[in-house]
Design a protein around this motif. Sequence first.
Motif, mmCIF file in Angstrom:
data_model
loop_
_atom_site.group_PDB
_atom_site.id
_atom_site.type_symbol
_atom_site.label_atom_id
_atom_site.label_comp_id
_atom_site.label_asym_id
_atom_site.label_seq_id
_atom_site.Cartn_x
_atom_site.Cartn_y
_atom_site.Cartn_z
ATOM 1 N N ALA A 31 21.489 11.942 48.938
ATOM 2 C CA ALA A 31 22.573 11.171 49.183
ATOM 3 C C ALA A 31 23.638 12.014 49.408
ATOM 4 O O ALA A 31 24.639 12.056 50.226
ATOM 5 C CB ALA A 31 22.803 10.210 47.856
ATOM 6 N N SER A 32 23.753 13.021 48.206
ATOM 7 C CA SER A 32 25.008 13.822 48.228
ATOM 8 C C SER A 32 24.939 14.801 49.532
ATOM 9 O O SER A 32 26.081 15.120 50.029
ATOM 10 C CB SER A 32 24.741 14.791 46.841
ATOM 11 N N PHE A 33 23.756 15.347 49.784
ATOM 12 C CA PHE A 33 23.678 16.207 51.125
ATOM 13 C C PHE A 33 23.966 15.303 52.498
ATOM 14 O O PHE A 33 24.951 15.919 53.187
ATOM 15 C CB PHE A 33 22.120 16.366 51.353
ATOM 16 N N LEU A 34 23.733 14.056 52.630
ATOM 17 C CA LEU A 34 24.405 13.455 53.595
ATOM 18 C C LEU A 34 25.979 13.333 53.691
ATOM 19 O O LEU A 34 26.356 13.784 54.959
ATOM 20 C CB LEU A 34 23.543 11.957 53.988
ATOM 21 N N LEU A 35 26.424 12.778 52.610
ATOM 22 C CA LEU A 35 27.785 12.847 52.548
ATOM 23 C C LEU A 35 28.661 13.954 52.774
ATOM 24 O O LEU A 35 29.591 13.904 53.455
ATOM 25 C CB LEU A 35 28.348 12.013 51.264
ATOM 26 N N ARG A 36 27.882 14.946 52.157
ATOM 27 C CA ARG A 36 28.462 16.295 52.270
ATOM 28 C C ARG A 36 28.508 17.038 53.883
ATOM 29 O O ARG A 36 29.533 17.464 54.488
ATOM 30 C CB ARG A 36 27.940 17.404 51.413
ATOM 31 N N LEU A 37 27.384 16.824 54.470
ATOM 32 C CA LEU A 37 27.237 17.267 55.856
ATOM 33 C C LEU A 37 28.324 16.383 56.781
ATOM 34 O O LEU A 37 28.977 16.889 57.436
ATOM 35 C CB LEU A 37 25.674 16.879 56.179
ATOM 36 N N ARG A 38 28.253 15.059 56.350
ATOM 37 C CA ARG A 38 29.138 14.123 57.059
ATOM 38 C C ARG A 38 30.750 15.004 57.165
ATOM 39 O O ARG A 38 31.142 14.773 58.146
ATOM 40 C CB ARG A 38 29.102 12.926 56.561
ATOM 41 N N MET B 281 31.138 17.698 59.134
ATOM 42 C CA MET B 281 30.935 17.572 60.592
ATOM 43 C C MET B 281 32.103 16.857 61.148
ATOM 44 O O MET B 281 32.392 16.809 62.068
ATOM 45 C CB MET B 281 29.748 17.018 60.792
ATOM 46 N N LYS B 282 32.920 16.493 60.207
ATOM 47 C CA LYS B 282 34.148 15.974 60.281
ATOM 48 C C LYS B 282 34.076 14.546 61.091
ATOM 49 O O LYS B 282 34.963 14.312 62.293
ATOM 50 C CB LYS B 282 35.486 16.813 61.094
ATOM 51 N N ILE B 283 33.142 13.912 60.641
ATOM 52 C CA ILE B 283 32.857 12.546 61.586
ATOM 53 C C ILE B 283 34.025 11.560 60.981
ATOM 54 O O ILE B 283 34.236 11.426 59.679
ATOM 55 C CB ILE B 283 31.491 11.933 61.152
ATOM 56 N N ARG B 284 34.341 10.658 62.017
ATOM 57 C CA ARG B 284 35.327 9.722 61.582
ATOM 58 C C ARG B 284 34.813 8.633 60.668
ATOM 59 O O ARG B 284 33.492 8.354 60.837
ATOM 60 C CB ARG B 284 36.130 9.197 62.551
ATOM 61 N N ASP B 285 35.499 8.188 59.540
ATOM 62 C CA ASP B 285 35.016 7.339 58.689
ATOM 63 C C ASP B 285 34.516 5.938 59.372
ATOM 64 O O ASP B 285 33.630 5.349 58.715
ATOM 65 C CB ASP B 285 35.979 6.858 57.424
ATOM 66 N N ASP B 286 35.045 5.672 60.555
ATOM 67 C CA ASP B 286 34.598 4.531 61.078
ATOM 68 C C ASP B 286 33.449 4.600 61.842
ATOM 69 O O ASP B 286 32.957 3.525 62.400
ATOM 70 C CB ASP B 286 35.914 3.757 61.648
ATOM 71 N N ASP B 287 33.111 5.745 62.006
ATOM 72 C CA ASP B 287 31.650 5.902 62.830
ATOM 73 C C ASP B 287 30.685 6.252 61.927
ATOM 74 O O ASP B 287 30.482 7.292 61.254
ATOM 75 C CB ASP B 287 32.201 7.071 63.717
ATOM 76 N N PRO B 288 29.666 5.001 61.855
ATOM 77 C CA PRO B 288 28.730 5.444 60.890
ATOM 78 C C PRO B 288 27.502 6.423 61.508
ATOM 79 O O PRO B 288 26.689 6.712 60.804
ATOM 80 C CB PRO B 288 28.138 3.787 60.819
ATOM 81 N N ARG B 289 27.529 6.678 62.839
ATOM 82 C CA ARG B 289 26.506 7.655 63.299
ATOM 83 C C ARG B 289 26.512 8.742 62.755
ATOM 84 O O ARG B 289 27.687 9.328 62.803
ATOM 85 C CB ARG B 289 26.287 7.379 64.680
ATOM 86 N N MET B 290 25.358 9.720 62.541
ATOM 87 C CA MET B 290 25.701 10.926 62.508
ATOM 88 C C MET B 290 24.342 11.696 62.700
ATOM 89 O O MET B 290 23.320 11.042 62.579
ATOM 90 C CB MET B 290 25.993 11.378 60.940
ATOM 91 N N ALA B 291 24.352 12.786 63.424
ATOM 92 C CA ALA B 291 23.099 13.444 63.774
ATOM 93 C C ALA B 291 22.817 14.368 62.734
ATOM 94 O O ALA B 291 23.656 14.897 61.899
ATOM 95 C CB ALA B 291 23.625 14.430 65.033
ATOM 96 N N LEU B 292 21.375 14.436 62.633
ATOM 97 C CA LEU B 292 20.791 15.580 61.745
ATOM 98 C C LEU B 292 20.150 16.675 62.593
ATOM 99 O O LEU B 292 19.185 16.523 62.807
ATOM 100 C CB LEU B 292 19.831 14.933 60.839
ATOM 101 N N PRO B 293 20.930 17.645 62.749
ATOM 102 C CA PRO B 293 20.385 18.829 63.788
ATOM 103 C C PRO B 293 19.208 19.582 63.326
ATOM 104 O O PRO B 293 18.454 20.035 63.749
ATOM 105 C CB PRO B 293 21.527 19.612 63.838
#
Lengths: 245, 245
Positions: B169-176, B179-191
Amino acid sequence: MTSHTLARCRQHSRAVVPLDCARCAVRDLAICASLPPPEVDSLERYVSSVELQANAELARAGQPCRQAYSVTSGMLRLVRTLADARRQVVAFVLPGHFVGLSERAVHRHSVEAVVPSRVCAFELDGIRDLRERFPSFEHTLLQRACRDLDDAHDAMLLLARLSPLERLASFLLRLREQMKIRDDDPRMALPMGRSDIADHLGLTVETVSRSFTRLREQGLIALPDPQHVEILDAEGLSELASALH
Amino acid sequence: MTSHTLARCRQHSRAVVPLDCARCAVRDLAICASLPPPEVDSLERYVSSVELQANAELARAGQPCRQAYSVTSGMLRLVRTLADARRQVVAFVLPGHFVGLSERAVHRHSVEAVVPSRVCAFELDGIRDLRERFPSFEHTLLQRACRDLDDAHDAMLLLARLSPLERLASFLLRLREQMKIRDDDPRMALPMGRSDIADHLGLTVETVSRSFTRLREQGLIALPDPQHVEILDAEGLSELASALH
DNA sequence: CGAAGTCTTGAAAAATTTCAATTCCGGTGG
DNA sequence: CCACCGGAATTGAAATTTTTCAAGACTTCG
């Protein structure tokens, strides 16, 4: 420690004592060595010398960052604590070392004395000033930050991938190095308690205790008493520590 | 990846391409922003732009340190490996970030591309020169080192005291965040692959996989495919991550 | 001498890893 | 275009490790 004891410690735990750079025990190791000698004498503006009892708290997580510290004697620990009291000792800090620089406004960890200690407390404003006026000062800070970062990466590998026994072996060798004990002297003191070691290595006290016992049973160390270790087989310990040294 | 594939990657994995600071995608984030603008144009002396294939190796543990890197696109990983192949991913490095400064003469970790990436490679001699000539450059390096150190301390707490689910959980939030993903965009890539995540979090691939599944079962995330996550309940993830954010 | 805290040790419980098998996917070649 | 192959991811079950719980020994300090 009961809360009563802790409260008592707090009360008398800090004392400001006169600054005496001329007789500083870590004059050459400390961050001050990167300042031109005449400047050292005018440090009183920014720096105060503080004497700490064991377990005294120099800074607390959550408080605004105001000072950074150069340790002149004793030992500090940096402690992070979660809401449910899970704890981690991020680092033990020995004389000559400098802690407290951060890009954050509030402390992420508390800074506590492991044993009676003395530190020079630098006002962050003063540090800012010194950084601007003396490139050599900033240069040294960056050098130290890089070393601290390397150390943190070592610690991460230890926490992520080493077994309890390997962690303890690595810890002992590393501490020994930091304490600058001569190779021909097998004795070393362990100023911190088992629970500090456990919280440093990501283990429980019981596992730490069992690991000490196993190292002893394997003939790698001797334990005259819980606060002292003798390194009987540095080679063997090194092997266990898996090239973390 | 078979050794055959790896060999093929190595061969064509690095390409030096023309430096084009004017069109740099991370011009304001990168370390270069701390140099006076006219100076940026004369960076060619020290800096080369390098294009990397996925899994290309920019530096290898044990080699002498010669360069440091500013990432302009893609993603790097810093990897430490023990003799018995235990591995840890010390950090993932995203565009705008800078890695490779150390007080050591040889690399303690290898630097590899997670996905096709581009970096600006600074000769360490050049960095030394820039540090001496531009206080603002050194100042920025120190700032970044302090931030990296804070991050490393976070990582230590995570490795020492969080459960697999909390780590993920911590890793996902941190990576997010990184990656400077906008809060309103739930999608994120895991390269990165599962084994990179495992070696970053101090777990096995299986445990990482099971943890993903549990987060999904708890309705905190969705997994459209293994390389993509949707954050369904950022609150819930945050709570799991135990104030590591 | 007694109380408190620390350290050690043992046994049971829980968690994670290891081992094994299956599924899923993208790329390759027929 | 489709079948096959290989790597990556997932899942299950067994094995191992570490933690948790519990108790006893040892020290230190009033």
